[in-house]
Design a protein around this motif. Structure first.
Motif, PDB file in Angstrom:
ATOM      1  N   TYR A 260      43.249  62.205  35.061  1.00 52.71           N
ATOM      2  CA  TYR A 260      43.935  63.026  34.075  1.00 52.71           C
ATOM      3  C   TYR A 260      44.700  62.050  33.184  1.00 52.71           C
ATOM      4  O   TYR A 260      45.725  61.493  33.576  1.00 52.71           O
ATOM      5  N   GLU A 261      44.155  61.811  31.998  1.00 55.37           N
ATOM      6  CA  GLU A 261      44.656  60.739  31.139  1.00 55.37           C
ATOM      7  C   GLU A 261      46.126  60.853  30.742  1.00 55.37           C
ATOM      8  O   GLU A 261      46.828  59.839  30.746  1.00 55.37           O
ATOM      9  N   PRO A 262      46.639  62.035  30.392  1.00 51.65           N
ATOM     10  CA  PRO A 262      48.041  62.076  29.951  1.00 51.65           C
ATOM     11  C   PRO A 262      49.041  61.526  30.972  1.00 51.65           C
ATOM     12  O   PRO A 262      50.088  61.006  30.602  1.00 51.65           O
ATOM     13  N   ARG A 263      48.717  61.640  32.269  1.00 50.50           N
ATOM     14  CA  ARG A 263      49.627  61.109  33.291  1.00 50.50           C
ATOM     15  C   ARG A 263      49.050  59.885  33.991  1.00 50.50           C
ATOM     16  O   ARG A 263      49.705  59.307  34.856  1.00 50.50           O
ATOM     17  N   GLY A 264      47.828  59.534  33.675  1.00 50.66           N
ATOM     18  CA  GLY A 264      47.205  58.370  34.311  1.00 50.66           C
ATOM     19  C   GLY A 264      47.022  58.556  35.805  1.00 50.66           C
ATOM     20  O   GLY A 264      47.054  57.595  36.560  1.00 50.66           O
ATOM     21  N   GLU A 265      46.799  59.786  36.247  1.00 51.31           N
ATOM     22  CA  GLU A 265      46.659  60.083  37.665  1.00 51.31           C
ATOM     23  C   GLU A 265      45.219  60.436  37.994  1.00 51.31           C
ATOM     24  O   GLU A 265      44.577  61.180  37.252  1.00 51.31           O
ATOM     25  N   TYR A 266      44.753  59.907  39.113  1.00 55.18           N
ATOM     26  CA  TYR A 266      43.422  60.315  39.537  1.00 55.18           C
ATOM     27  C   TYR A 266      43.544  61.546  40.413  1.00 55.18           C
ATOM     28  O   TYR A 266      44.556  61.763  41.075  1.00 55.18           O
ATOM     29  N   GLN A 267      42.520  62.390  40.361  1.00 54.64           N
ATOM     30  CA  GLN A 267      42.544  63.628  41.121  1.00 54.64           C
ATOM     31  C   GLN A 267      41.126  64.075  41.409  1.00 54.64           C
ATOM     32  O   GLN A 267      40.171  63.585  40.814  1.00 54.64           O
ATOM     33  N   LEU A 268      41.031  65.031  42.326  1.00 48.65           N
ATOM     34  CA  LEU A 268      39.748  65.599  42.698  1.00 48.65           C
ATOM     35  C   LEU A 268      39.593  66.939  41.994  1.00 48.65           C
ATOM     36  O   LEU A 268      40.437  67.825  42.145  1.00 48.65           O
ATOM     37  N   TYR A 269      38.533  67.055  41.206  1.00 52.35           N
ATOM     38  CA  TYR A 269      38.186  68.318  40.573  1.00 52.35           C
ATOM     39  C   TYR A 269      37.268  69.042  41.552  1.00 52.35           C
ATOM     40  O   TYR A 269      36.099  68.711  41.683  1.00 52.35           O
ATOM     41  N   VAL A 270      37.818  70.007  42.268  1.00 52.46           N
ATOM     42  CA  VAL A 270      37.162  70.627  43.412  1.00 52.46           C
ATOM     43  C   VAL A 270      36.089  71.620  42.954  1.00 52.46           C
ATOM     44  O   VAL A 270      36.326  72.442  42.074  1.00 52.46           O
ATOM     45  N   SER A 271      34.922  71.524  43.610  1.00 51.98           N
ATOM     46  CA  SER A 271      33.828  72.456  43.337  1.00 51.98           C
ATOM     47  C   SER A 271      33.486  73.313  44.559  1.00 51.98           C
ATOM     48  O   SER A 271      32.821  74.330  44.427  1.00 51.98           O
ATOM     49  N   ALA A 272      33.918  72.906  45.752  1.00 50.18           N
ATOM     50  CA  ALA A 272      33.670  73.673  46.976  1.00 50.18           C
ATOM     51  C   ALA A 272      34.722  73.304  48.010  1.00 50.18           C
ATOM     52  O   ALA A 272      35.237  72.191  48.013  1.00 50.18           O
TER      53      ALA A 272
ATOM     54  N   PRO B 199      40.846  27.866  27.557  1.00 51.06           N
ATOM     55  CA  PRO B 199      39.874  28.712  26.864  1.00 51.06           C
ATOM     56  C   PRO B 199      40.300  28.960  25.420  1.00 51.06           C
ATOM     57  O   PRO B 199      41.494  29.011  25.113  1.00 51.06           O
ATOM     58  N   LEU B 200      39.316  29.077  24.539  1.00 52.57           N
ATOM     59  CA  LEU B 200      39.623  29.326  23.136  1.00 52.57           C
ATOM     60  C   LEU B 200      40.250  30.693  22.931  1.00 52.57           C
ATOM     61  O   LEU B 200      41.139  30.872  22.104  1.00 52.57           O
ATOM     62  N   LEU B 201      39.764  31.640  23.678  1.00 54.27           N
ATOM     63  CA  LEU B 201      40.307  32.997  23.581  1.00 54.27           C
ATOM     64  C   LEU B 201      40.930  33.370  24.920  1.00 54.27           C
ATOM     65  O   LEU B 201      40.271  33.339  25.946  1.00 54.27           O
ATOM     66  N   GLY B 202      42.194  33.695  24.909  1.00 56.01           N
ATOM     67  CA  GLY B 202      42.874  34.092  26.134  1.00 56.01           C
ATOM     68  C   GLY B 202      42.496  35.511  26.517  1.00 56.01           C
ATOM     69  O   GLY B 202      41.735  36.178  25.815  1.00 56.01           O
ATOM     70  N   PRO B 203      43.032  35.983  27.626  1.00 57.01           N
ATOM     71  CA  PRO B 203      42.746  37.360  28.029  1.00 57.01           C
ATOM     72  C   PRO B 203      43.281  38.329  26.975  1.00 57.01           C
ATOM     73  O   PRO B 203      44.337  38.102  26.398  1.00 57.01           O
ATOM     74  N   PHE B 204      42.525  39.371  26.718  1.00 60.46           N
ATOM     75  CA  PHE B 204      42.967  40.351  25.737  1.00 60.46           C
ATOM     76  C   PHE B 204      43.787  41.423  26.434  1.00 60.46           C
ATOM     77  O   PHE B 204      43.719  41.576  27.647  1.00 60.46           O
ATOM     78  N   SER B 205      44.557  42.134  25.672  1.00 58.30           N
ATOM     79  CA  SER B 205      45.367  43.198  26.270  1.00 58.30           C
ATOM     80  C   SER B 205      44.853  44.550  25.791  1.00 58.30           C
ATOM     81  O   SER B 205      44.260  44.668  24.721  1.00 58.30           O
ATOM     82  N   LEU B 206      45.082  45.542  26.618  1.00 60.39           N
ATOM     83  CA  LEU B 206      44.688  46.911  26.325  1.00 60.39           C
ATOM     84  C   LEU B 206      45.936  47.768  26.234  1.00 60.39           C
ATOM     85  O   LEU B 206      46.936  47.485  26.893  1.00 60.39           O
ATOM     86  N   THR B 207      45.849  48.814  25.477  1.00 62.92           N
ATOM     87  CA  THR B 207      46.937  49.789  25.511  1.00 62.92           C
ATOM     88  C   THR B 207      46.796  50.591  26.803  1.00 62.92           C
ATOM     89  O   THR B 207      45.739  50.571  27.448  1.00 62.92           O
ATOM     90  N   VAL B 208      47.828  51.298  27.162  1.00 63.67           N
ATOM     91  CA  VAL B 208      47.766  52.143  28.353  1.00 63.67           C
ATOM     92  C   VAL B 208      46.652  53.179  28.184  1.00 63.67           C
ATOM     93  O   VAL B 208      45.872  53.429  29.105  1.00 63.67           O
ATOM     94  N   THR B 209      46.548  53.742  27.000  1.00 69.85           N
ATOM     95  CA  THR B 209      45.498  54.726  26.724  1.00 69.85           C
ATOM     96  C   THR B 209      44.118  54.117  26.891  1.00 69.85           C
ATOM     97  O   THR B 209      43.233  54.713  27.523  1.00 69.85           O
ATOM     98  N   GLU B 210      43.907  52.931  26.351  1.00 73.76           N
ATOM     99  CA  GLU B 210      42.598  52.275  26.446  1.00 73.76           C
ATOM    100  C   GLU B 210      42.240  51.976  27.903  1.00 73.76           C
ATOM    101  O   GLU B 210      41.110  52.198  28.330  1.00 73.76           O
ATOM    102  N   LEU B 211      43.196  51.458  28.660  1.00 72.46           N
ATOM    103  CA  LEU B 211      42.940  51.151  30.066  1.00 72.46           C
ATOM    104  C   LEU B 211      42.640  52.417  30.861  1.00 72.46           C
ATOM    105  O   LEU B 211      41.690  52.459  31.637  1.00 72.46           O
ATOM    106  N   THR B 212      43.429  53.454  30.646  1.00 72.94           N
ATOM    107  CA  THR B 212      43.225  54.708  31.369  1.00 72.94           C
ATOM    108  C   THR B 212      41.876  55.318  31.016  1.00 72.94           C
ATOM    109  O   THR B 212      41.150  55.793  31.894  1.00 72.94           O
ATOM    110  N   ARG B 213      41.516  55.288  29.763  1.00 70.51           N
ATOM    111  CA  ARG B 213      40.207  55.815  29.341  1.00 70.51           C
ATOM    112  C   ARG B 213      39.073  55.002  29.966  1.00 70.51           C
ATOM    113  O   ARG B 213      38.076  55.553  30.429  1.00 70.51           O
ATOM    114  N   TYR B 214      39.232  53.689  30.008  1.00 68.87           N
ATOM    115  CA  TYR B 214      38.224  52.820  30.622  1.00 68.87           C
ATOM    116  C   TYR B 214      38.057  53.160  32.104  1.00 68.87           C
ATOM    117  O   TYR B 214      36.944  53.293  32.605  1.00 68.87           O
ATOM    118  N   LEU B 215      39.165  53.313  32.809  1.00 68.86           N
ATOM    119  CA  LEU B 215      39.109  53.662  34.230  1.00 68.86           C
ATOM    120  C   LEU B 215      38.484  55.043  34.438  1.00 68.86           C
ATOM    121  O   LEU B 215      37.691  55.241  35.354  1.00 68.86           O
TER     122      LEU B 215
END
Length: 133
Positions: free
Chosen positions: A93-105, A5-21
């Motif tokens: 939670y982006e600073p730690r890259g952890e997923y969590q449940l924001y509880v409403s009930a 391929p002319l363009l290989g896979p691109f890389s993301l920063t940890v921040t960019e990947l976490t924000r995308y997720l």
């Protein structure tokens, strides 16, 4: 012969990947209004008024947070070892890259099975004298 391929896979920063997720999670309707069953552990009532805990089963654990504004209105006295169903939105939670449940009930589902197993083990060890002075 395969052509490179002319363009290989691109890389993301940890921040960019976490924000995308985080954006993927937030755009998923199922993850934004989900009930999760589990047993409470590591319950902490922060001085800010927020409540942090983990709900778990025999195979996994999920960090949870109840914001102060909601924590003051929840009438169910949640505690470690309690089995619950928690409703909320899954986020990252982006600073730690952890997923969590924001509880409403929260609703009670009885005493947790893991807690019951712990109590049985503790009782057996007490009868065997492991807690004697």
């Amino acid at each position: 012969m395969d052509q490179l391929p002319l363009l290989g896979p691109f890389s993301l920063t940890v921040t960019e990947l976490t924000r995308y997720l985080r954006q993927l999670f937030e755009s998923d309707d199922v993850l934004q209004d989900v009930w999760v069953y589990g047993e409470i552990s590591n319950l902490t009532r922060h001085t800010s008024g927020h409540v942090y805990f983990t709900i778990k089963d025999s195979g996994a654990a999920l960090k949870c947070v109840i914001w102060k504004s909601l924590a003051m209105r929840i009438r169910l006295p949640i505690q470690n070892g309690m089995a619950i169903e928690a409703r909320g939105a899954i986020g990252i939670y982006e600073p730690r890259g952890e997923y969590q449940l924001y509880v409403s009930a929260v609703r009670s589902a009885g005493e947790g099975q893991l807690y019951q197993q712990f109590l049985k083990l503790k009782a057996r060890l007490e009868t065997e004298g492991y807690f004697d002075a």
